[in-house]
Each structure stands twice: as C-alpha cells, then as structure tokens.
Scaffold this active site. Structure first.
Site, PDB file in Angstrom:
ATOM      1  N   ASP A   1       0.728   2.614   9.273  1.00  0.00           N
ATOM      2  CA  ASP A   1       0.302   2.017  10.548  1.00  0.00           C
ATOM      3  C   ASP A   1       1.387   2.110  11.631  1.00  0.00           C
ATOM      4  O   ASP A   1       1.089   1.931  12.818  1.00  0.00           O
ATOM      5  CB  ASP A   1      -0.061   0.538  10.354  1.00  0.00           C
ATOM      6  CG  ASP A   1      -1.306   0.347   9.506  1.00  0.00           C
ATOM      7  OD1 ASP A   1      -1.872   1.360   9.042  1.00  0.00           O
ATOM      8  OD2 ASP A   1      -1.718  -0.815   9.299  1.00  0.00           O
TER       9      ASP A   1
ATOM     10  N   THR B   1       5.048   2.117   6.265  1.00  0.00           N
ATOM     11  CA  THR B   1       3.637   1.866   6.541  1.00  0.00           C
ATOM     12  C   THR B   1       3.072   3.034   7.336  1.00  0.00           C
ATOM     13  O   THR B   1       3.733   3.532   8.250  1.00  0.00           O
ATOM     14  CB  THR B   1       3.374   0.569   7.332  1.00  0.00           C
ATOM     15  OG1 THR B   1       2.016   0.579   7.787  1.00  0.00           O
ATOM     16  CG2 THR B   1       4.263   0.422   8.560  1.00  0.00           C
TER      17      THR B   1
ATOM     18  N   ARG C   1      -2.365 -14.012 -15.496  1.00  0.00           N
ATOM     19  CA  ARG C   1      -3.660 -13.953 -16.193  1.00  0.00           C
ATOM     20  C   ARG C   1      -3.621 -14.823 -17.440  1.00  0.00           C
ATOM     21  O   ARG C   1      -2.906 -14.516 -18.395  1.00  0.00           O
ATOM     22  CB  ARG C   1      -3.954 -12.486 -16.548  1.00  0.00           C
ATOM     23  CG  ARG C   1      -5.399 -12.189 -16.795  1.00  0.00           C
ATOM     24  CD  ARG C   1      -5.576 -10.716 -17.137  1.00  0.00           C
ATOM     25  NE  ARG C   1      -6.924 -10.457 -17.546  1.00  0.00           N
ATOM     26  CZ  ARG C   1      -7.914 -10.212 -16.697  1.00  0.00           C
ATOM     27  NH1 ARG C   1      -7.675 -10.168 -15.413  1.00  0.00           N
ATOM     28  NH2 ARG C   1      -9.141  -9.997 -17.135  1.00  0.00           N
TER      29      ARG C   1
ATOM     30  N   GLY D   1      -5.211   0.817  10.747  1.00  0.00           N
ATOM     31  CA  GLY D   1      -4.485   0.131  11.815  1.00  0.00           C
ATOM     32  C   GLY D   1      -4.961  -1.308  11.867  1.00  0.00           C
ATOM     33  O   GLY D   1      -5.914  -1.607  12.566  1.00  0.00           O
ATOM     34  N   ARG D   2      -4.319  -2.150  11.081  1.00  0.00           N
ATOM     35  CA  ARG D   2      -4.760  -3.565  10.981  1.00  0.00           C
ATOM     36  C   ARG D   2      -4.544  -4.309  12.281  1.00  0.00           C
ATOM     37  O   ARG D   2      -5.449  -4.892  12.833  1.00  0.00           O
ATOM     38  CB  ARG D   2      -3.951  -4.292   9.896  1.00  0.00           C
ATOM     39  CG  ARG D   2      -4.284  -3.909   8.505  1.00  0.00           C
ATOM     40  CD  ARG D   2      -3.498  -4.759   7.526  1.00  0.00           C
ATOM     41  NE  ARG D   2      -4.103  -6.083   7.365  1.00  0.00           N
ATOM     42  CZ  ARG D   2      -5.186  -6.311   6.632  1.00  0.00           C
ATOM     43  NH1 ARG D   2      -5.793  -5.329   6.013  1.00  0.00           N
ATOM     44  NH2 ARG D   2      -5.667  -7.535   6.516  1.00  0.00           N
TER      45      ARG D   2
ATOM     46  N   GLY E   1       0.832  -1.205   0.000  1.00  0.00           N
ATOM     47  CA  GLY E   1       0.000   0.000   0.000  1.00  0.00           C
ATOM     48  C   GLY E   1       0.864   1.251   0.000  1.00  0.00           C
ATOM     49  O   GLY E   1       1.948   1.258   0.572  1.00  0.00           O
TER      50      GLY E   1
ATOM     51  N   ASP F   1       5.828  -4.993   5.710  1.00  0.00           N
ATOM     52  CA  ASP F   1       6.281  -6.328   6.107  1.00  0.00           C
ATOM     53  C   ASP F   1       6.205  -7.327   4.941  1.00  0.00           C
ATOM     54  O   ASP F   1       7.131  -8.126   4.761  1.00  0.00           O
ATOM     55  CB  ASP F   1       5.439  -6.830   7.290  1.00  0.00           C
ATOM     56  CG  ASP F   1       6.013  -8.099   7.875  1.00  0.00           C
ATOM     57  OD1 ASP F   1       7.159  -8.052   8.357  1.00  0.00           O
ATOM     58  OD2 ASP F   1       5.341  -9.145   7.818  1.00  0.00           O
TER      59      ASP F   1
ATOM     60  N   ARG G   1     -23.263   8.337  14.852  1.00  0.00           N
ATOM     61  CA  ARG G   1     -22.855   8.385  13.448  1.00  0.00           C
ATOM     62  C   ARG G   1     -21.421   7.854  13.336  1.00  0.00           C
ATOM     63  O   ARG G   1     -20.597   8.111  14.224  1.00  0.00           O
ATOM     64  CB  ARG G   1     -22.874   9.821  12.906  1.00  0.00           C
ATOM     65  CG  ARG G   1     -24.247  10.457  12.862  1.00  0.00           C
ATOM     66  CD  ARG G   1     -25.140   9.835  11.783  1.00  0.00           C
ATOM     67  NE  ARG G   1     -26.415  10.519  11.674  1.00  0.00           N
ATOM     68  CZ  ARG G   1     -27.505  10.236  12.375  1.00  0.00           C
ATOM     69  NH1 ARG G   1     -27.474   9.263  13.286  1.00  0.00           N
ATOM     70  NH2 ARG G   1     -28.623  10.915  12.191  1.00  0.00           N
TER      71      ARG G   1
ATOM     72  N   GLY H   1       1.693  -8.156  -5.813  1.00  0.00           N
ATOM     73  CA  GLY H   1       2.833  -8.365  -6.702  1.00  0.00           C
ATOM     74  C   GLY H   1       3.904  -9.319  -6.216  1.00  0.00           C
ATOM     75  O   GLY H   1       5.064  -9.177  -6.588  1.00  0.00           O
TER      76      GLY H   1
ATOM     77  N   ASP I   1       3.634   0.025  12.390  1.00  0.00           N
ATOM     78  CA  ASP I   1       3.728  -1.213  13.178  1.00  0.00           C
ATOM     79  C   ASP I   1       4.893  -2.110  12.770  1.00  0.00           C
ATOM     80  O   ASP I   1       4.956  -3.268  13.168  1.00  0.00           O
ATOM     81  CB  ASP I   1       2.402  -1.991  13.087  1.00  0.00           C
ATOM     82  CG  ASP I   1       2.050  -2.379  11.653  1.00  0.00           C
ATOM     83  OD1 ASP I   1       2.788  -1.987  10.728  1.00  0.00           O
ATOM     84  OD2 ASP I   1       1.027  -3.061  11.466  1.00  0.00           O
TER      85      ASP I   1
ATOM     86  N   ARG J   1      -3.920   7.788   3.496  1.00  0.00           N
ATOM     87  CA  ARG J   1      -2.743   7.350   2.741  1.00  0.00           C
ATOM     88  C   ARG J   1      -2.321   8.350   1.680  1.00  0.00           C
ATOM     89  O   ARG J   1      -1.210   8.254   1.134  1.00  0.00           O
ATOM     90  CB  ARG J   1      -3.046   5.990   2.090  1.00  0.00           C
ATOM     91  CG  ARG J   1      -3.196   4.844   3.072  1.00  0.00           C
ATOM     92  CD  ARG J   1      -2.245   3.728   2.764  1.00  0.00           C
ATOM     93  NE  ARG J   1      -2.432   3.220   1.442  1.00  0.00           N
ATOM     94  CZ  ARG J   1      -3.027   2.056   1.149  1.00  0.00           C
ATOM     95  NH1 ARG J   1      -3.460   1.293   2.126  1.00  0.00           N
ATOM     96  NH2 ARG J   1      -3.138   1.658  -0.078  1.00  0.00           N
TER      97      ARG J   1
HETATM   98  O1  F6P Z   1      -1.055  -1.592   5.992  1.00  0.00           O
HETATM   99  C1  F6P Z   1      -1.417  -0.325   5.646  1.00  0.00           C
HETATM  100  C2  F6P Z   1      -2.886  -0.211   5.393  1.00  0.00           C
HETATM  101  O2  F6P Z   1      -3.100   1.154   5.208  1.00  0.00           O
HETATM  102  C3  F6P Z   1      -3.779  -0.812   6.472  1.00  0.00           C
HETATM  103  O3  F6P Z   1      -3.952   0.013   7.565  1.00  0.00           O
HETATM  104  C4  F6P Z   1      -5.042  -1.098   5.715  1.00  0.00           C
HETATM  105  O4  F6P Z   1      -5.774  -2.118   6.306  1.00  0.00           O
HETATM  106  C5  F6P Z   1      -4.532  -1.506   4.374  1.00  0.00           C
HETATM  107  O5  F6P Z   1      -3.289  -0.862   4.202  1.00  0.00           O
HETATM  108  C6  F6P Z   1      -5.483  -1.186   3.265  1.00  0.00           C
HETATM  109  O6  F6P Z   1      -4.959  -1.620   2.066  1.00  0.00           O
HETATM  110  P1  F6P Z   1      -5.646  -1.510   0.630  1.00  0.00           P
HETATM  111  O7  F6P Z   1      -4.826  -0.532  -0.125  1.00  0.00           O
HETATM  112  O8  F6P Z   1      -5.567  -2.877   0.070  1.00  0.00           O
HETATM  113  O9  F6P Z   1      -7.057  -1.048   0.807  1.00  0.00           O
END
Ligand code: F6P
Length: 375
Positions: A144, A142, A86, A187-188, A14, A119, A282, A78, A146, A291
């Site tokens: 996140d 990342t 494909r 935040g996974r 990502g 990772d 809500r 990837g 983490d 991102r």
């Molecule tokens: O690992 C980074 C992250 O932003 C996570 O917090 C989130 O779950 C994931 O990527 C989302 O990825 P995608 O781009 O596949 O929606």
C-alpha cells in the site's frame, strides 16, 4: 569483530513482493560482511511463541531474489500480546504470550531480531524493544506504500505493475463494449496504488480513501466522455474508498482477532451507476494478485538495500530503529516515530493536481469542472 553473533529474522503481516529479497540480503550481508549467523523465525511472531525456527545458510537464500512471497511464512494473526491460543476443544481465545516469546528469544541465543513488516508488526516490534527489552530492527513492508517515515516500501512497484497490467486489459474491452469498467485495487487507508495505476494506465476516474466521492461527478464524467465520442470509461477504485457520507465496504472479519477485511466497494459502485441508467458496468477485483509474483527490479533493489542496512544496524547494535528510504538514501529512523501514523495521499499534492489537469476525475469536483475534463 562485533559482539553480536546471531540475529533472528521474521516476516509479519500480509506478504509483499520483495520479502524474500530482504531475507536474502540480511543473510548474505550478515554472513559475508559481518560473520554473523542468522536464525529464521517461521510464520511471523507465531514462530517465536511456538518455537518454529530454522537456520538460514547462504545456500538457503540462493535464488530468493526473484521469488514472490516469503520462505519464512507470515501471518497477520500472530501478535504475541494477543495470541490466538487454540484450546483442546478447538475454541480459540486471545492470551498474552509475550513472555514466552521473550523466553524463546533468549533460549535461541539471539542478539537481535529483524522484523520485516507493516505498521502492525512494527508496533509489536516496538513493544518488544520497549517493554521486553528484545533488541529489534524494523524493515518497513507494505504494497500500500502508506507507512510513515519512508518514501517508498518494496512491493508497491510490483503491485502497481500488476494493477497497470490489469488496467491495460480492461481498457480494450471497455472500448469494445462501450462500457464502464471498474478495477478495485488494494489500499486500505491510502490510495497510492489507485492513484499511480490511474496515471500509468490512463484511468478516467480514480477513487481513493482520502477523497470521498459523489456519484453525480462520476456520471457527469461518463457523459462528458460520451459527448466527446468515447462512450466508455475506466475507473480505478481503491478498496478503502467511500462516497461522501458513506462508509468503507468490508468483505469479512476474523472471528478471533476482529481484523476486518476490505472488499466489495467496486461492486456497490457498479450497481449504483447502473441504477442511475445509461451505462453497462462491470467490476473486477484485482485482490491478492497484487501481492504475489516475482518482484519487479525496483522492488528487488529497494528490498536488498533495506536488508543490507537492517543487518548493519543489528550487527552494530543500533536497535529500536527502522530502515527507511529518504531522498534516495537508506537511513535509520526510530520505530516509535513511525508507528500508528499513516502516509496518505494529500488531496492537494502535485501528483493529484497533475492528474486533475489531465482530466482525471476524483469524484469531489463540481459538475462544471467535470464537464470541462474532456476538453
Ligand atoms: O495492508 C496490505 C493489504 O494488502 C491491504 O491493502 C489489504 O486490505 C490487506 O493487506 C489484505 O489482507 P489479507 O491478506 O488479510 O487479505
């Protein structure tokens, strides 16, 4: 002069604000400080399998410091060891294309490869190094925050900035309508964005994957706030949070790779709070807004420092390492020591204890403690 003449660079997984700043720093320092050429590999590892590359000149990286995303493109599908091939009939199947990646690496005349990724990408980089003999240097990425082995990753500060911005706006509307407003942030497996945003944005409740929560504690917090004359609350929820005995909520799954996308916990929580009565709720999912966009200065600087050091490690042949931030120094750590491990929020760390002492509820407190959280 170094024996290294040409370095490849790719961005995988990502995207995160600051990727372009790393690319710029790699290219500039390779050329200016080391006299080394740089080949950009497009769309992550896919570019190495499908031979999608481009030369990167100083002019190509001009203006990149402030640009969000990655000019090289990226993908979280990837993995050359599980490449989604494909077929002519349009059906995708997973094949091992790592030998093709190695062949193309040699064909391109590369002496090293800088992999900027999380990772997943760094685990692939480590296999490249160990199994295929492709000399790699890793750059941790990342939002996140983490990744194990580095105190911070670039992108986190920008994501936090966006989350805090959103919280500030939710606050005023929560107050006007006497509502409970939830903000779902990324935040996974780790709640760094939620925890920091909760502190920066004055959240009343922070829900993170590391601390399973109970609805009773949440309801008690809302009632305590009402009693103290503030009949509104703001809740920050990490997408990976789950109630005690419950499971994480997923929004979808990639049919070929099996990659599961988190999302939707805030809507479930909102429904449950409303079903318990007394509050209008809500939920807002901040999603990929975290991102995108221009990196904040802190991220630009960290990304630049990572890029310069990654280039130096590659040019001096120090492969198999990842750059990392430790005690405000950029250091090299073996990639194999960092992958497959996460840097999660310790529920007893100082930051969580401080948050609790301010009255922020994490949902695992006993009800008396929650009652006291509004003084
Ligand atoms: O690992 C980074 C992250 O932003 C996570 O917090 C989130 O779950 C994931 O990527 C989302 O990825 P995608 O781009 O596949 O929606």
């Amino acid at each position: 002069m170094s024996a290294v003449r040409r370095i490849g660079v790719l961005t995988g997984g990502g995207d995160a604000p600051g990727l372009n700043a790393v690319i710029r720093a790699v290219v500039r320092s390779c050329k200016v400080a080391h006299g080394v050429s740089v080949t950009g590999i497009l769309d992550g590892f896919i570019g190495l399998v499908e031979m999608k590359v481009r030369e990167l000149s100083l002019a190509d990286v001009s203006g990149l410091l402030v640009r969000g995303g990655t000019v090289l493109g990226t993908s979280n599908r990837g993995n050359p060891f599980r490449y989604a091939f494909r077929r002519p009939d349009g059906v995708e199947e997973l094949v091992d294309a790592s030998a093709t990646a190695k062949k193309n690496f040699d064909k391109l005349g590369l002496d090293g490869l800088i992999v900027i990724g999380g990772d997943g990408s760094l685990s692939i980089a480590e296999r490249f190094w160990r199994e295929l003999g492709i000399p790699v240097v890793g750059v941790p990425k990342t939002i996140d925050n983490d990744l194990f082995g580095t105190e911070y990753t670039f992108g986190f500060a920008t994501a936090l900035d966006s989350a805090s911005w959103a919280l500030d706006r939710l606050h005023s509307t929560a107050e006007s309508h006497h509502r409970v407003m939830l903000l779902e942030v990324m935040g996974r497996e780790a709640g760094w964005i939620a925890l920091h945003a909760g502190l920066a944005g004055g959240g009343d409740v922070v829900l993170i994957p590391e601390i399973p929560f109970r609805f009773e504690a949440l309801m008690a917090k809302f009632r305590a706030r009402e009693r103290s004359g503030r009949p509104f609350s703001v809740v920050v929820v990490a997408e990976g949070a789950a109630p005690e005995g419950g499971t994480q909520v997923f929004a979808g799954e990639d049919a070929v790779t099996g990659w599961k996308r988190l999302g939707g916990i805030s809507t479930q929580i909102a429904r449950e709070i409303e079903s318990r009565g007394g509050y209008e709720v809500r939920a807002t999912v901040l999603g990929h807004i975290q991102r995108g966009g221009t990196p904040v200065p802190t991220d630009r600087i960290l990304a630049t420092r990572f890029g310069v050091e990654a280039a130096r490690l590659a040019v001096t042949g120090q492969f198999g390492n990842m750059v990392a931030l430790r005690s405000d120094e950029i250091v090299a750590v073996p990639i194999e020591d960092t992958i497959g491990r996460l840097k999660r929020v310790d529920p007893n760390c100082q930051l969580v204890r401080m948050a609790r002492s301010l009255g922020i509820v994490f949902g695992d407190e006993d009800l008396e403690a929650v009652d006291r959280s509004e003084g």
